[in-house]
Design a protein around this motif. Structure first.
Motif, PDB file in Angstrom:
ATOM      1  N   ALA A  16       0.841  -1.325  -0.118  1.00  0.00           N
ATOM      2  CA  ALA A  16       0.009   0.014   0.033  1.00  0.00           C
ATOM      3  C   ALA A  16       0.884   1.218   0.119  1.00  0.00           C
ATOM      4  N   LYS A  17       1.994   1.242   0.744  1.00  0.00           N
ATOM      5  CA  LYS A  17       2.813   2.390   0.597  1.00  0.00           C
ATOM      6  C   LYS A  17       3.558   2.551  -0.699  1.00  0.00           C
ATOM      7  N   LEU A  18       3.809   1.589  -1.150  1.00  0.00           N
ATOM      8  CA  LEU A  18       4.548   1.700  -2.502  1.00  0.00           C
ATOM      9  C   LEU A  18       3.499   2.216  -3.719  1.00  0.00           C
ATOM     10  N   GLY A  52       8.713  14.947  -3.001  1.00  0.00           N
ATOM     11  CA  GLY A  52       9.220  14.780  -1.767  1.00  0.00           C
ATOM     12  C   GLY A  52       8.333  13.910  -0.834  1.00  0.00           C
ATOM     13  N   ALA A  53       6.815  14.092  -0.930  1.00  0.00           N
ATOM     14  CA  ALA A  53       6.254  13.126  -0.012  1.00  0.00           C
ATOM     15  C   ALA A  53       6.026  11.792  -0.519  1.00  0.00           C
ATOM     16  N   ALA A  54       6.381  11.438  -1.924  1.00  0.00           N
ATOM     17  CA  ALA A  54       6.411  10.332  -2.459  1.00  0.00           C
ATOM     18  C   ALA A  54       7.870   9.440  -2.029  1.00  0.00           C
ATOM     19  N   VAL A  55       8.897  10.402  -1.693  1.00  0.00           N
ATOM     20  CA  VAL A  55      10.062   9.763  -1.231  1.00  0.00           C
ATOM     21  C   VAL A  55       9.888   9.475   0.239  1.00  0.00           C
ATOM     22  N   VAL A  56       9.525  10.459   0.999  1.00  0.00           N
ATOM     23  CA  VAL A  56       9.112  10.163   2.215  1.00  0.00           C
ATOM     24  C   VAL A  56       8.150   8.655   2.615  1.00  0.00           C
TER      25      VAL A  56
END
Length: 127
Positions: A16-18, A52-56
């Motif tokens: 889900a995070k991915l 940035g949000a995607a990287v976090v």
């Protein structure tokens, strides 16, 4: 009896995070193009915030943690490399160039010798 460790490929939360990270990247790209009339500050701001949000989110998932650990290990290995000095690099480069010239001359002489042997001596063809 040997025991082996079994690693879980990924949990549902990691998947889900991915998926959220991928959606955030796509949303950042869409926002970048949709905010074209708002100016470059809004465009780039939306893109950078979304990425940035995607990287976090990615780094909080297990594959992201493994990727960061891999990067740390790779950087640690790069630090262990003993790089050649300028003098050593120039010497090695000179050796390579000298070898290339010697091989080129050898192949040229071999080619001309075989050309002479086959065309002039055996076949009798004169150029």
């Amino acid at each position: 009896m040997a025991t082996s460790q079994v690693e879980t490929v990924s949990t549902g939360a990691d998947k889900a995070k991915l998926a959220v990270a991928v959606v955030l990247v796509i949303a950042a790209l869409v926002a970048f193009y949709l905010l074209g009339k708002q100016g470059p500050v809004a465009q780039w701001g939306a893109l950078l915030v979304g990425l940035g949000a995607a990287v976090v989110v990615f780094v909080t998932a297990e594959p992201g943690k493994e990727f960061v650990a891999f990067g740390r290990d790779a950087w640690r290995e790069v630090k262990k490399v003993v790089w050649p000095t300028r003098k050593e690099a120039i010497q090695m480069t000179a050796y390579v160039f000298a070898f290339v010239v010697v091989m080129a001359l050898f192949l040229w002489l071999t080619d001309k010798t075989l050309e002479w042997l086959f065309y002039d001596v055996i076949l009798g063809w004169k150029k």
